[in-house]
Scaffold this motif. Structure first.
Motif, PDB file in Angstrom:
ATOM      1  N   LYS A 164      40.761  10.523  82.813  1.00 26.02           N
ATOM      2  CA  LYS A 164      40.677  11.989  82.698  1.00 26.02           C
ATOM      3  C   LYS A 164      40.085  12.621  83.961  1.00 26.02           C
ATOM      4  N   VAL A 165      39.165  11.921  84.624  1.00 19.33           N
ATOM      5  CA  VAL A 165      38.581  12.458  85.867  1.00 19.33           C
ATOM      6  C   VAL A 165      38.984  11.627  87.090  1.00 19.33           C
ATOM      7  N   GLY A 166      39.675  10.514  86.862  1.00 20.66           N
ATOM      8  CA  GLY A 166      40.194   9.701  87.968  1.00 20.66           C
ATOM      9  C   GLY A 166      39.130   8.967  88.774  1.00 20.66           C
ATOM     10  N   LYS A 167      37.932   8.888  88.253  1.00 21.83           N
ATOM     11  CA  LYS A 167      36.815   8.279  88.983  1.00 21.83           C
ATOM     12  C   LYS A 167      35.813   7.700  87.998  1.00 21.83           C
ATOM     13  N   VAL A 168      34.842   6.944  88.557  1.00 18.66           N
ATOM     14  CA  VAL A 168      33.685   6.509  87.770  1.00 18.66           C
ATOM     15  C   VAL A 168      32.431   6.927  88.528  1.00 18.66           C
TER      16      VAL A 168
END
Ligand code: 2AM
Ligand code: CA
Length: 250
Positions: A127-131
């Motif tokens: 959903k945010v494309g990152k961690v």
């Protein structure tokens, strides 16, 4: 949505911390080391209320209070482990996490693991494309082979040598037994452990799986099959290279 969820987690953690001196009501589930406390139940109820007012249509899969049978395949499903590492919570008052994940039509979108006493939040997913680690974006850990790093393992799996646990351990640089699935996932996401092998329920792996995959790592169940999200099952999560090595151990 992610900002609301982070707010619920911090609020739930404050409630847990403010009650730390209070007497706990501890019950056994399946035995003297499988525990549930009033804090597990109250924390889940608190988060469930937040979810229901945010999204009344959403379904909820949670470890406590009879929500443990919800399928994750359809609609938006929130998966909650209100206290992961309950035995640590009771015995140590540290080394426990709040975990939450969001699945949509069976696809993991967001995962959250909060190490309550260290105030460390790991969160992210497609959903945010990152961690992120708190506000800082995390880079993907190095794709280490099994003999290049440490592996988290459930003590009973190791002791009984189930699923070739001892051979896998011997090939690795060593095992770590943390007693809290969330802490193993955190170690993997940070790159200080290359994998984790255990027997887990869906709420134990739902959030960690999403973040591991976002960072290019892999998870599976028994016989290299996908995890089934129904009850407790064998779980492997690892770097891609270590997963190949683990699968090759016979
Ligand atoms: P829990 O405290 O939320 O149950 C090591 O004990 C890890 O395995 C913890 O993350 C713990 O999560 C989980 N665990 C312990 N007993 C379990 C059980 N009977 N089924 C599934 N997971 C379990
Ligand atoms: Ca739990």
């Amino acid at each position: 949505m992610e900002h609301e969820i982070i707010g619920w987690i911090y609020e739930a953690a404050e409630r847990i911390k403010s009650g730390l001196g209070d007497a706990l009501k501890v019950d056994q589930k399946k035995g003297r080391t499988d525990l549930v406390t009033n804090v597990d139940q109250e924390t889940q109820d608190f988060i469930v209320k937040k979810i229901r007012s945010f999204d009344p249509e959403a379904k909820i899969l949670g470890e406590e209070n009879g929500l443990d049978q919800t399928p994750i395949d359809h609609g938006r499903v929130f998966v909650i482990d209100p206290i992961d590492g309950t035995l640590n919570f009771v015995m140590q008052q540290e080394n426990f996490c709040i975990m939450l994940a969001v699945y949509e039509e069976g696809i993991g979108q967001l995962g959250f693991i909060y190490d309550v006493m260290r105030d460390e939040l790991f969160w992210g997913g497609p959903k945010v494309g990152k961690v992120f680690f708190n506000k800082q974006e995390l880079a993907a850990p190095e794709n280490k082979m099994l003999d290049e790093g440490l592996i988290g393992m459930n003590a009973a799996l190791y002791r009984k040598n189930l699923y070739h646990a001892q051979e896998i351990a011997n090939t690795s640089m060593g095992i770590r037994v943390l007693g809290c699935a969330g802490l193993d996932f955190i170690a993997i996401i940070k790159g200080t452990q290359l994998g984790y092998i255990s027997m887990l329920s869906p709420w134990d792996y739902a959030a960690g799986k999403i973040m591991m995959e976002q960072l290019g790592m892999v998870t599976c169940g028994a016989d290299n099959q996908p995890l089934n999200f129904r009850g407790r099952e064998f779980f492997i999560g690892a770097t891609q290279a270590a997963m190949k090595d683990i699968q090759a151990v016979k």
